[in-house]
Each structure stands twice: as C-alpha cells, then as structure tokens.
Design a protein around this motif. Structure first.
Motif: not given
Length: 294
Positions: A108-109, A111-112, A283-284, A286-287, A290-291
């Motif tokens: 997932h990371l 993708q950023r 962003w990291f 928050r992601k 969320e995950l």
C-alpha cells in the motif's frame, strides 16, 4: 573562516560599483565600508581592489573572491528556500514495524511512491524494542509496536488490535487439538514464535501446556513470508499474527484453528514526541491508521 559581514560589504560594493552608494545601501558611512574592505584584505592576505581616484577595479584575487561569494550566496538562498518549503511529495519516509505488519503495509505504501516518484519509502522489519530504540535515536521516524513504551520521549496513538493465529496444515481442519496432537505435529519456530506460542497455547491448552520448550521443534526460519511454507507442506504448526497469515498465497493448504480464548495484540503508532516530522509523513500516518483500523 571568512568574516561574513565584511564579505557582504565587499559583494555589495562590487555590485554597486561606488563606495558612497554602497554605504547608503548598507546604512553605513563611507569610511566604514573602506574599513570592511581593508579588514577583509588583511584577513585574506591579498589585495582585492585596485583603487584609482573614486573608482576601483577588482584584482585577480578580488574576482576570485567575488565569484566565491556569489556562489555561496546562491547556495544559501537555495538552502533557505528548501528549509522554508516542506515538499509533501519529496524525500525519504522511514518506518519500522513487525515483519507481519511490513508484509501487509508495504504494498500500500509503495502506491504512494509510484504516484510521487521523488518519495522514498524505507520500511524496516524489527521487534518492538529495536523499533523504540530506532525512533529514539532518529534512525526511523514512525513505528508500529504491540506493547506501549514507558518512555516519556515518545508519542503513542492506539491503532487497533491484531489477532494471533494458530496455524496448522489443512489436513488438521476440524480435528480436536490438544497438546499431544500439536506435539506430534511439531512446532515451526521463528524470531517471535516462542513468544507468540507461549501466550496463545497457555491460554487455550490450560494445564496440559507448560512451555514451548516442551514442544518438539520441526523447524526454524526468520523470513516472514516463508514461515508458513513448512506448515503448508504438513511439516508442523506455528503461531503468527493474522496479517501474515492472510497474505500467504497457499491458503487452501493451511488451517487457522478456532480458539476458545482469542489472543490479540494492541497496536500503537509511535513517533518522537518533540520531533516535528516533514509534511510528507502526513499521508503515511493517515494511511497506516486507515489500513490497520479497518
């Protein structure tokens, strides 16, 4: 080290081309400007200006110093610009977590990083204590741990919970699972294996279980993505976090045993309390929240 005030006066004088006008621009007196130039020449040990009347020309050494000063000023301007502009899409992001969590989060990371190629995602798989030490020593900036630290230097946010799984070959599905059955099958150990197994088995096997050391060991491996391979081949059982189990490709060959007393680890996102992180980490954070919370 070159006196920065004298150098600034010299650069301004060369650009303006006139002592009086330089003095006005710098809110100095003309003798003051002359004194700065003389002091700079004394410090450098060379003549910087050839004076004639009210005019001057740069000597060879003066031209060299002028170019040096211009380059330094340009570098300083660039430095101030970079310090004042915190680019959320550029730079390295250093994160540490367990191997199981790294397996889950890393795709997932990335993708950023694909969206913003000037970002660099650096993920380290490590045990709890090493994660804490790495954050305190500024080796990494964000970490995910399963036991809250007592350090007052850390800021810790509860993320949620992660369950531990008792994993066996699929042929053991729906069989009664006591100590004798597990001991006959044998234990596949890994860096956190004994810790996980002690907690899970002591809660679910009762007095029949004394210690992981009493179990027959059938193997050991420290690569998170390989731990379930011997289990899928029928060579033993192991205990792992659910995130690692769910990402194993050969799901049909393993069996997650139901537990009378589920064991869960609380997860915490940890960072240094008084160290402000660059905007690219927003962003990291928050992601990850969320995950992990879904």
């Amino acid at each position: 080290m070159i006196n920065q005030q004298w150098l600034h006066t010299f650069l301004t004088l060369v650009e303006v081309g006139h002592f009086t006008q330089t003095a006005e621009k710098l809110y100095m007196t003309q003798p003051g400007v002359s004194q700065h130039i003389k002091k700079l020449e004394k410090q450098m040990g060379v003549l910087l200006l050839s004076r004639f009347g009210k005019r001057f020309e740069l000597t060879r050494e003066g031209g060299t110093l002028y170019r040096f000063g211009c380059n330094r000023k340009q570098e300083e301007d660039q430095l101030f610009s970079e310090l004042q502009f915190d680019d959320p899409h550029k730079g390295e992001c250093r994160i540490a977590c367990s191997g199981a969590m790294a397996t889950f989060l890393y795709p997932h990371l990335l993708q950023r990083q694909k969206t913003h190629p000037e970002l660099v995602v650096a993920v380290e798989a490590a045990p709890n204590q090493r994660i804490i030490e790495s954050i305190l020593n500024n080796v990494v900036d964000l970490g995910i741990i399963t036991q809250p630290s007592t350090s007052t230097e850390l800021e810790q946010d509860a993320l949620g919970f992660e369950s531990l799984c008792l994993v066996l070959p699929s042929s053991y599905a729906h069989q009664p699972l006591g100590f004798d059955t597990l001991n006959t099958l044998g234990f596949i150990d890994h860096p956190d294996g004994s810790h996980y197994a002690d907690r899970l088995l002591s809660a679910n096997l009762g007095e029949a279980f004394h210690s992981v050391s009493k179990l027959k060991k059938r193997g050991y491996i420290n690569q998170i993505n390989q731990i379930l391979l011997p289990v899928s081949e029928g060579l033993g059982f192991t205990v792992l976090p659910e995130t690692a189990v769910r990402h194993f490709e050969r799901q049909s060959l393993i069996y997650i045993a139901p537990l009378t007393f589920p064991i869960r680890d609380e997860l915490f996102l940890v960072r240094k309390r008084h160290r402000a992180l660059p905007k690219r980490y927003d962003w990291f954070e928050r992601k990850i929240k969320e995950l992990v919370r879904t």
